[in-house]
Design an enzyme around this catalytic site. Sequence first.
Site, PDB file in Angstrom:
ATOM      1  N   HIS A 510      43.953  24.229  29.061  1.00 44.59           N
ATOM      2  CA  HIS A 510      42.774  23.377  28.875  1.00 44.59           C
ATOM      3  C   HIS A 510      43.183  21.921  28.670  1.00 44.59           C
ATOM      4  CE1 HIS A 510      38.761  22.188  27.380  1.00 44.59           C
ATOM      5  NE2 HIS A 510      39.495  21.342  26.675  1.00 44.59           N
ATOM      6  N   GLU A 511      44.067  21.681  27.725  1.00 40.97           N
ATOM      7  CA  GLU A 511      44.425  20.301  27.403  1.00 40.97           C
ATOM      8  C   GLU A 511      45.164  19.631  28.553  1.00 40.97           C
ATOM      9  OE1 GLU A 511      43.273  18.489  25.073  1.00 40.97           O
ATOM     10  OE2 GLU A 511      42.197  20.203  24.256  1.00 40.97           O
ATOM     11  N   HIS A 514      42.837  18.039  30.898  1.00 38.42           N
ATOM     12  CA  HIS A 514      42.438  16.680  30.540  1.00 38.42           C
ATOM     13  C   HIS A 514      43.481  15.664  31.004  1.00 38.42           C
ATOM     14  CE1 HIS A 514      38.840  17.529  28.334  1.00 38.42           C
ATOM     15  NE2 HIS A 514      39.441  18.266  27.427  1.00 38.42           N
ATOM     16  N   HIS A 517      42.962  15.102  34.623  1.00 41.42           N
ATOM     17  CA  HIS A 517      41.737  14.322  34.850  1.00 41.42           C
ATOM     18  C   HIS A 517      42.021  12.836  34.645  1.00 41.42           C
ATOM     19  CE1 HIS A 517      37.062  14.354  34.155  1.00 41.42           C
ATOM     20  NE2 HIS A 517      37.422  13.617  35.187  1.00 41.42           N
TER      21      HIS A 517
END
Length: 715
Positions: A510-511, A514, A517
Amino acid sequence: MKVGTTPARSGLLSLLLLVACNAGTRTGGVSSPATAGGAAPQGATSTPATTAPPETPPRAEFDPVAQGLTVEGVKQLCDEHLRAAEGYLDAIRALRGAPPEKLTYAATLGRFDDATLEVNSAGEFPYLMGVAHPDAAVREAARLCEPKVDRFTTAMWLDADLAAVIGAYAERGDAREALSGERARLLSDVLRDFRRNGLSLPVDRQQRLRDVNEQITRIGQEFMSNLSASTASIEIAPASLQGLPKEYVAKHAPKANGKVEITTDYPDFFPFVTYAKDRKAALALYVLFTNRGGEKNVKLIDRLLALRSEKAKMLGYKSWADYAIEPRMARTSGAVRGFLDQVRTALKEPAKAEFAALMKEHVRLGGKPTDKLPPSDRYYLEDRVRASTYQFDSQALSDYLELGAVKQGLMDITAKMYALEYKEVPAKAWHPDVTAYEVRSEGKLIGKFYLDLYSRPDKYKHAAMFTVRTAKLLDDGSWQSPVAALECNFPKPGAQPALMSHEDVVTFFHEFGHVLHHLLTRSELASYSGTATVRDFVEAPSQMFEEWAWSREVLDLFAKHHATGEKIPDALFQAMTRARGFGRALATQRQLTLASIDLELHTRDPGFDATVVVEQAQRANESFAFVKGTHLQSSFGHLITYDAGYYGYQWALSLSRDVLTRFKQEGLLNPAVARAFRDEVLAKGGGVEAGALVTRFLGRPPSHDAYLAYLQGKE
């Protein structure tokens, strides 16, 4: 990060899922790699990187890490870039009354975005150093930057000369220019944000707004400082460690008094409440964990809510929730309530069935059917049900998830998907444990990230991505590449292997989503670079990427037994897959509780008891009993950084499940789909309306249907 937000804080605001640990959502990790750094994987490069930015030419590149590691350096970093931002704004102000042909995009909005970049540069790295630097003096010096940035941005939005020039450009600017895309969006957003930040108020009310903004910033800093410094503990007999993994027991030797200390820090807390057979001790630890920040933070939240309410009403809004949600995808608090109601309804029957299974297990273990289960028992009973009903042993799975292998696997996978190369480079960072990687696409440098993986005293307590440098197409045609930092709290390896729970792996994916992104942005404007998108969308790409950690195809690339090198056995993987859905409804109920608390606290007029609101929200949304004597608002960090926006986790999760439908249909590792996602979503940042991004990628408008079906176990 948009100038309209507080750039020094928005580095945290865009990070997010793992900060949910603040509120009692399980996301913390308990293991770390056997060695820091290690060989960097070489990524696939066969797919042309059509969106790769131009190589930054040799020049004195802005390096916040090199400058901001000392007391004096971090002060200079903040002050110098705020002065540069002021210079850009002065140049815009000087155009007041100028003829239309002087009011060009470059002279007005272009300079405004240049100022945005400078404000971000002033605040991003100091914010990280304020929560991650090991030297208390540097942390304190870094924290002085945030109020400066807040004062700067407050003054900017209340600047009549600045607004007059931007307004004149909007009405009668150079007729030869026709804005489109990001530039047109920037004009619209800037005009909106002048209104939202009080420019139309009379002078005396503008001064009060300045005072309120400064108080809001100070309270937020004090709250987060209290929370970061808050580590409580219980002392237990060694026998109370029964049920914990052997690695955990080995790291918790008895002290001189014969007792074992267990703290509220993540690496201690989550394994203990999940595996310890001593449930009284688990409940005692849960109470301390929930009350982190203490009575000081309870009082600070009351004051903060009053100030936010005052500000919202001053600006013409009924409540802070109405003010905060207006620029997001949801638009109104009514739309948020409607969405949460849909989720609540979808969860009703699945949650009832899951809770009945937990109660049955509780009775099987010796409890009474009339017992009221506290929230501290959820993870423990879920783990027991998965073991007894689904034959899933979560501790056995950890033997296949050594963090060093997971880290390399994660980079190998993303390199293949997005045509990237990773190269480890000297970090020269804020702590010896920090490692650094350059990221290239088609041989060209596109960004850099730092990994700060290990728990240590006085460090940020959760796991999150922090922006370090914002990307932007500069005036000279060169590209300022983005830089990110990933802060985690895995225990530093020692005599025992660094084994992760599968939840830790999901967290890492998940991290890192980021990070991607932020790094894969192609927005020309700092205002929309990377994760600078609306808050109820920013989590969607990372939440979607969690699915890769559940794929057999993906896990087989890195999940090997730390001693034998064997892949996860079929029986264990199938048990994990069968057990996956169990607990989803109860976990989502917890998220509804947090979203409801956040929404209710920011909707009501001041004067209420926040603890009563917390209790009411839990009773309305959860199957577990409220524990008297707890004050969740004292440790709910999202009340500071995600005010009236916690619903965004569920909203973005719904979008992520929708986006995932294409990946599932065409392949999680399909490079063509990944390239489309990179180009149509990740590269756009906030420069395109979030709903339009999803529509372009899917070929249809977004829908909640996939998420509601997911919650009900229908997909």
